[in-house]
Motif scaffolding. Structure first.
Motif, PDB file in Angstrom:
ATOM      1  N   LEU A  11       0.659  -1.339  -0.090  1.00  0.00           N
ATOM      2  CA  LEU A  11      -0.109   0.102   0.013  1.00  0.00           C
ATOM      3  C   LEU A  11       0.686   1.223  -0.036  1.00  0.00           C
ATOM      4  O   LEU A  11       0.641   2.171  -0.664  1.00  0.00           O
ATOM      5  N   ILE A  12       2.047   1.290   0.790  1.00  0.00           N
ATOM      6  CA  ILE A  12       2.600   2.454   0.704  1.00  0.00           C
ATOM      7  C   ILE A  12       3.191   2.892  -0.548  1.00  0.00           C
ATOM      8  O   ILE A  12       3.169   3.775  -0.887  1.00  0.00           O
ATOM      9  N   ALA A  13       3.731   1.825  -1.067  1.00  0.00           N
ATOM     10  CA  ALA A  13       4.370   1.979  -2.501  1.00  0.00           C
ATOM     11  C   ALA A  13       3.205   2.248  -3.440  1.00  0.00           C
ATOM     12  O   ALA A  13       3.306   3.085  -4.275  1.00  0.00           O
ATOM     13  N   SER A  66       5.048 -13.487   0.136  1.00  0.00           N
ATOM     14  CA  SER A  66       4.433 -12.604  -0.227  1.00  0.00           C
ATOM     15  C   SER A  66       2.775 -12.624  -0.457  1.00  0.00           C
ATOM     16  O   SER A  66       2.225 -13.616  -1.118  1.00  0.00           O
ATOM     17  N   SER A  67       1.847 -11.809   0.328  1.00  0.00           N
ATOM     18  CA  SER A  67       0.492 -12.020   0.210  1.00  0.00           C
ATOM     19  C   SER A  67      -0.008 -11.814  -1.136  1.00  0.00           C
ATOM     20  O   SER A  67      -0.947 -12.395  -1.425  1.00  0.00           O
ATOM     21  N   LEU A  68       0.745 -10.960  -2.107  1.00  0.00           N
ATOM     22  CA  LEU A  68       0.464 -10.826  -3.382  1.00  0.00           C
ATOM     23  C   LEU A  68       0.320 -12.047  -4.012  1.00  0.00           C
ATOM     24  O   LEU A  68      -0.473 -12.360  -4.887  1.00  0.00           O
ATOM     25  N   VAL A  69       1.505 -12.771  -4.067  1.00  0.00           N
ATOM     26  CA  VAL A  69       1.760 -14.126  -4.528  1.00  0.00           C
ATOM     27  C   VAL A  69       0.694 -15.035  -4.127  1.00  0.00           C
ATOM     28  O   VAL A  69       0.193 -15.651  -4.928  1.00  0.00           O
ATOM     29  N   TYR A 102      -7.737  -5.336   5.897  1.00  0.00           N
ATOM     30  CA  TYR A 102      -6.930  -5.999   4.911  1.00  0.00           C
ATOM     31  C   TYR A 102      -7.002  -5.446   3.397  1.00  0.00           C
ATOM     32  O   TYR A 102      -8.280  -5.207   3.060  1.00  0.00           O
ATOM     33  N   PHE A 103      -6.179  -5.408   2.786  1.00  0.00           N
ATOM     34  CA  PHE A 103      -6.344  -4.807   1.369  1.00  0.00           C
ATOM     35  C   PHE A 103      -6.122  -5.766   0.114  1.00  0.00           C
ATOM     36  O   PHE A 103      -6.986  -5.875  -0.790  1.00  0.00           O
ATOM     37  N   VAL A 104      -4.891  -6.159   0.032  1.00  0.00           N
ATOM     38  CA  VAL A 104      -4.479  -6.917  -1.244  1.00  0.00           C
ATOM     39  C   VAL A 104      -5.498  -8.054  -1.607  1.00  0.00           C
ATOM     40  O   VAL A 104      -6.037  -7.977  -2.766  1.00  0.00           O
ATOM     41  N   ALA A 143      -8.821  -6.121  -2.774  1.00  0.00           N
ATOM     42  CA  ALA A 143      -8.670  -5.491  -3.990  1.00  0.00           C
ATOM     43  C   ALA A 143      -8.480  -6.383  -5.222  1.00  0.00           C
ATOM     44  O   ALA A 143      -9.249  -5.938  -6.320  1.00  0.00           O
ATOM     45  N   LEU A 144      -7.715  -7.518  -5.036  1.00  0.00           N
ATOM     46  CA  LEU A 144      -7.747  -8.414  -6.274  1.00  0.00           C
ATOM     47  C   LEU A 144      -8.564  -9.391  -6.369  1.00  0.00           C
ATOM     48  O   LEU A 144      -8.917  -9.694  -7.628  1.00  0.00           O
ATOM     49  N   MET A 145      -9.179  -9.657  -5.342  1.00  0.00           N
ATOM     50  CA  MET A 145     -10.107 -10.757  -5.643  1.00  0.00           C
ATOM     51  C   MET A 145     -11.694 -10.251  -5.582  1.00  0.00           C
ATOM     52  O   MET A 145     -12.580 -11.347  -5.681  1.00  0.00           O
ATOM     53  N   GLY A 146     -11.838  -9.265  -4.894  1.00  0.00           N
ATOM     54  CA  GLY A 146     -13.320  -8.823  -4.696  1.00  0.00           C
ATOM     55  C   GLY A 146     -14.030  -8.347  -5.964  1.00  0.00           C
ATOM     56  O   GLY A 146     -13.473  -8.219  -7.091  1.00  0.00           O
TER      57      GLY A 146
END
Ligand SMILES: Nc1ncnc2c1ncn2[C@@H]1O[C@H](COP(=O)(O)OP(=O)(O)OP(=O)(O)O)[C@@H](O)[C@H]1O
Ligand SMILES: [Mg+2]
Lengths: 270, 376, 293
Positions: free
Chosen positions: A206-208, C120-123, C229-231, C234-237
């Motif tokens: 998020l920061i980035a 990474s939670s992104l991965v 939570y964001f990731v 944001a990606l799956m919602g």
């Protein structure tokens, strides 16, 4: 085992299946990364290194990786050094102040990440534009700080105070005691804290996202954009790469631990 | 520098230590209440006392880890009361759990005090080798502490505390964690070593045998004060209080009142040691050590002999404890049975429980302790 | 007197030990103050200003009036609680078994939990997008098996978010549970058995109460992490604002409405702090801070 009242083969089977389910999705990324087409498949028809070439050759991915490496390294350095001071103060001070310090240190972990990211964004607006990358690093350091502090505090707490007394009574000056006794004994904790800080900072999105601008994009932002707009096996390649790094880190950690244990018990350690 | 003269050079360095009225309170509790102690250069002094009596606190005050609220500590005449622990204080300490550095080998542990003093590498090596030879650990120089036995660890700690030739050596229950056999071996070895190098040693233990065996003088502590200070034999033979008499060895204490040159203990007359000047009406306790008593079969019904160095009773308990027989004899008129240790040999007849017994002693083996108001 | 030189030296050394502590405290305060506390106060200040920069509660009034915040807040809370519940239900039985392993099995367990934990939670979110897509592995398998209704829509909706977040947050729960369960003394269970309790009774009366602190600590972590939570969302919602963190992000990045973002942040912060306060009352603060220890 027979006497344990809480046990059953079903439980064991279930537990192993769950662990497998935790790992399998990540492992599935490996074949995906070797796909040949632009769509992703866990069992690609044709294996190729196309997306590896794409990622490793692509300037965008390389730049993103470089930025991440830079901000994350600075963040790790900050989180580990400030965290060490905090751990030292928390472990060795005996005042009520200690509780306040403890809460203060843990705040970035207790506050939702968006808010930490938001406040870092505010911080960046106060700073010159060419310091933005540094602000990203500082924000990442803030997120890593609580964990780093907790780990190092645990490690410092584990040092027998009489060992430090011995080191002083034998004539060691403070810097010598730190260098020759405290640091080597706490080294395992410090390295763990640094490694975890690195991973936390590296993973920060998020920061980035808030501070990203043309020419300044970290790897998570690149992945995020890529997942949102492109969704190609390139992301799988990057993921495999990141998982490789983590595997290496874990193996190194295990080796260090084994080496330390062996060195501590080996009659001829030279 | 020659290797063999190493040990001899250490003598000159040992210092005298003086404590004057050291007091310390922590969190409202008085843990030291005016400790006075004189230790001569090259002397082996033991702080002995029950748990919580302030032995460790006194030692840590000498070491500088506890700063006294009042009082003065001098080493070789120099005031070190508030001097922080470390190089200037110049004291070698052997901690109770040895406090060896876990990440260093034996040799590195021992070299530490020399390294922090930035001695030349060559000299460090010779001195470490010397001292390791002295404690017979030269073969284990490259081991880590985790791989040493308790006795070996203790000797590393000792070597590390000796190697920088401190003026005073402080030891806090260094034998606490060792088994009995090893303990006896190391006690003698430490004693020999101390004599050989002439170090000033202040030693803490709650084991009275250890204190007796090793020390030139013993300081008996109680409630943050020194109850009595002197050679072990003197403490044992001439304790100045019931506490001292009870703490060191087994004892029979007959409390009574002096009457016409006799001690009247509940109607029994006990002869005072020759030359005693005790006035009628004084309350005194007669200390009879169990091993100074002789027991033989007595006549039934006999009560008292004329010379006041003999009692009659019944054997309440008899047990063989190795080198001696241990008897408990009920004596009519005494609140507690008398304890007798009698060497098990042909000259002494063994008595069985329930038999009548006669107990005799030499009146000069009696030691009198004046009873205060609070002694009941 | 000979003490004349000793006393000042001693006092000096003693004071400098204290000095070092104060120095480190000062460094920490300076760092946190400048980089975190000051901007955080600025966020608070922003939330209390209107467009002209004067003090007003307009932001909060607007939030209260508008229909946007309340459903999102509700949705976010429900999602966080659903994820937490899922983590407990899925994790608890497995943790019972895993906490008792020793040797290589225990090592394997920690690797299997730590590896996803560190990745990474992104991965981890990305892989679920791949697996859960309409043409993803899971749906393909379901179609192949002939499950009626397959393929399902598992992505870009609430179901997907809960599945993905459960996967991402499960390691936290497992670590907390296993950490607590490891410390349960097995002889207590044997003792209860020897007194004639049935297996079920031993579980309910001994094991469960002793493991509850781990459940509570894990639940607090997952709920609070899930709440912010964001990731994954944001990606799956699905399209539109679904979770509160996304609302903040959107106001900063897309709408450039900083006071609005600040006001939502303050609301979030208040809720989270209340949750912590409740948890601290319930569990004790020190326990809260060392979930694994
Ligand atoms: N830091 C402290 N705070 C409060 N009280 C203390 C502290 N250190 C020691 N004491 C108290 O001071 C008294 C003396 O303690 P000390 O450790 O000197 O006893 P000791 O004679 O060495 O006992 P032991 O044989 O058990 O080691 C004890 O009652 C102890 O509880
Ligand atoms: Mg003690």
């Amino acid at each position: 085992m027979s006497t344990k009242p809480i046990s059953s083969p079903w439980l064991a089977g279930y537990a192993w299946v769950l662990l497998a389910l935790l790992l399998i999705p990540l492992i599935a990324l490996v074949p995906i990364s070797f796909g040949d087409s632009a769509t992703m498949s866990a069992l690609p028809d044709k294996l190729s290194l196309r997306w590896y070439r794409e990622v490793l050759g692509g300037q965008e991915w390389r730049n993103a990786f470089s930025w991440s490496l830079l901000t994350t390294s600075v963040a790790t350095l900050l989180a580990t050094s400030v965290g060490y001071l905090a751990a030292y103060a928390i472990v060795h001070s005996r005042t009520r102040f200690k509780a306040i310090l403890e809460i203060l240190m843990l705040m970035p972990m207790m506050v939702p990440t968006v808010i930490v990211a938001f406040s870092t964004y505010i911080l960046a607006t106060w700073m010159p534009a060419n310091a933005t990358w540094l602000m990203i690093a500082i924000g990442q350091a803030l997120l890593a700080l609580p964990v780093a502090t907790l780990i190092m505090a645990a490690s410092l707490r584990g040092i027998d105070p009489t060992i430090l007394r011995a080191a002083v009574s034998l004539g060691g000056q403070r810097a010598q005691v730190f260098r020759m006794v405290t640091l080597p004994i706490a080294m395992h904790g410090i390295l763990s804290a640094a490694a975890l800080s690195f991973l936390i900072a590296f993973d920060e999105l998020l920061i980035a996202v808030f501070l990203t601008k043309p020419g300044l994009e970290t790897l998570p932002v690149r992945i995020y954009d890529s997942v949102t707009y492109e969704l190609t096996p390139a992301i799988a390649v990057v993921s495999v790469f990141l998982m490789g790094l983590i595997s290496l880190a874990m193996i190194a950690g295990a080796l260090i631990r084994r080496f330390v244990a062996a060195a501590a018990s080996n009659p001829a350690s030279r | 520098m020659t290797m063999t003269s190493e040990a001899a050079t250490r003598v000159s360095n040992s210092a005298s230590v003086h404590l004057e009225a050291i007091s310390k309170s922590i969190g409202g509790t008085r843990i030291l209440a005016g400790v006075d102690l004189d230790v001569n250069a090259g002397e082996f002094v033991t702080l002995l006392g029950p748990s919580g009596s302030g032995k460790t606190s006194t030692l840590m005050a000498i070491a500088g880890f506890v700063t006294p609220d009042s009082g003065r500590i001098t080493v070789r005449g120099r005031d070190v009361t508030v001097l922080p622990p470390g190089r200037e204080r110049d004291m070698g300490i052997v901690f109770q759990n040895y406090a060896l550095f876990p990440h260093m080998t034996v040799a590195e542990n021992v070299a530490y005090p020399l390294k922090v003093r930035r001695l030349p590498r060559r000299e460090i090596e010779t001195r470490v080798a010397d001292v390791l030879k002295l404690v017979q650990l030269d073969a284990l120089a490259d081991r880590k502490p985790a791989r040493l036995s308790g006795g070996q660890q203790q000797r590393v700690a000792l070597a590390r505390a000796l190697v920088f030739e401190p003026s005073v050596l402080l030891m806090d229950e260094p034998m606490g964690a060792l088994d009995v056999r090893l303990k006896e071996e190391l006690q003698l070895e430490l004693r020999r070593l101390q004599k050989e190098i002439g170090a000033t040693v202040i030693y803490v233990t709650h084991d009275q045998n250890e204190a007796m065996l090793m020390s030139d003088r013993v300081a008996l502590m109680r409630d943050g004060q020194i109850e009595q200070y002197g050679p072990g034999q003197e403490l044992y033979r001439h304790p100045r209080s019931l506490f001292a008499a009870r703490f060191l060895g087994d004892s029979n204490l007959l409390k009574g009142m002096v009457r016409d040159g006799w001690l009247d203990v509940g109607g029994l007359r006990i002869a005072l040691p020759t030359g005693t000047l005790a006035a009628t009406g004084e309350r005194q306790a007669a200390l009879l050590r169990p091993e100074t008593l002789t027991v033989r079969e007595g006549a039934t019904g006999a009560l008292m002999s004329e010379d006041g160095a003999c009692l009659y009773g019944t054997v309440r308990d008899a047990a063989f404890v190795g080198q001696a027989m241990r008897y408990e004899i009920d004596v009519p008129g005494l609140p507690e049975p008398l304890l007798v240790h009698q060497v098990a040999c042909a000259a002494h007849a063994q008595l069985a429980i329930g038999m009548p017994a006669q107990i005799t002693w030499d009146r000069d083996d009696i030691h009198l302790i004046a009873l205060g108001d609070q002694d009941e | 007197m000979s003490s004349a030189s000793a006393i000042p030296a001693g006092l000096r050394a003693r004071r400098s030990v204290a000095d070092l502590q104060w120095l480190s405290v000062a460094v920490i305060l300076l760092f946190l103050g400048a980089t975190f506390l000051a901007p955080l106060f600025e966020v608070l200040a922003l939330s209390l200003t209107d467009a002209d920069g004067t003090f007003s509660l307009a932001q909060f009034r607007e939030l209260a009036d508008s229909s946007s915040l309340r459903p999102v807040l509700l949705q976010t809370t429900i999602t966080a609680l659903e994820v937490t519940l899922a983590c407990i239900v899925i994790g608890y039985p497995a943790a019972i078994y895993l906490s008792r392993l020793e040797g290589w099995k225990a090592s394997l367990t920690s690797v299997a939990i730590l590896f996803p934990f560190l990745t990474s939670s992104l991965v981890r979110t990305f892989v679920f997008i791949v697996l859960l897509g309409r043409n993803g592995v899971l749906n393909n398998a379901l179609v192949w098996l002939g499950v009626p209704g397959a393929p399902f829509k598992l992505l870009f909706n609430q179901t997907g978010v809960v599945i993905g977040m459960t996967y991402v947050l499960l390691p936290y729960m497992l670590l907390s549970l296993i950490g607590t369960m490891r410390k349960i003394d097995g002889t207590l269970l044997d003792a209860a058995r020897s007194m004639g309790a049935s297996r079920a009774r031993v579980f309910w009366t001994v094991y469960l109460p002793l493991s509850l602190p781990g459940v509570a600590a894990g639940a607090i972590i997952t709920t609070i992490l899930g709440f912010g939570y964001f990731v994954t969302p944001a990606l799956m919602g699905g399209p539109g604002e679904k979770m509160i963190a996304q609302m903040v992000e959107q106001r900063i990045v897309t709408l450039y409405d900083l006071p609005g973002a600040a006001a939502i942040s303050v609301v979030m912060l208040t809720i989270v702090l209340m949750a912590y306060a409740a948890a601290a009352r319930w569990l004790g603060l020190s326990r809260l801070m060392r979930p694994q220890g």
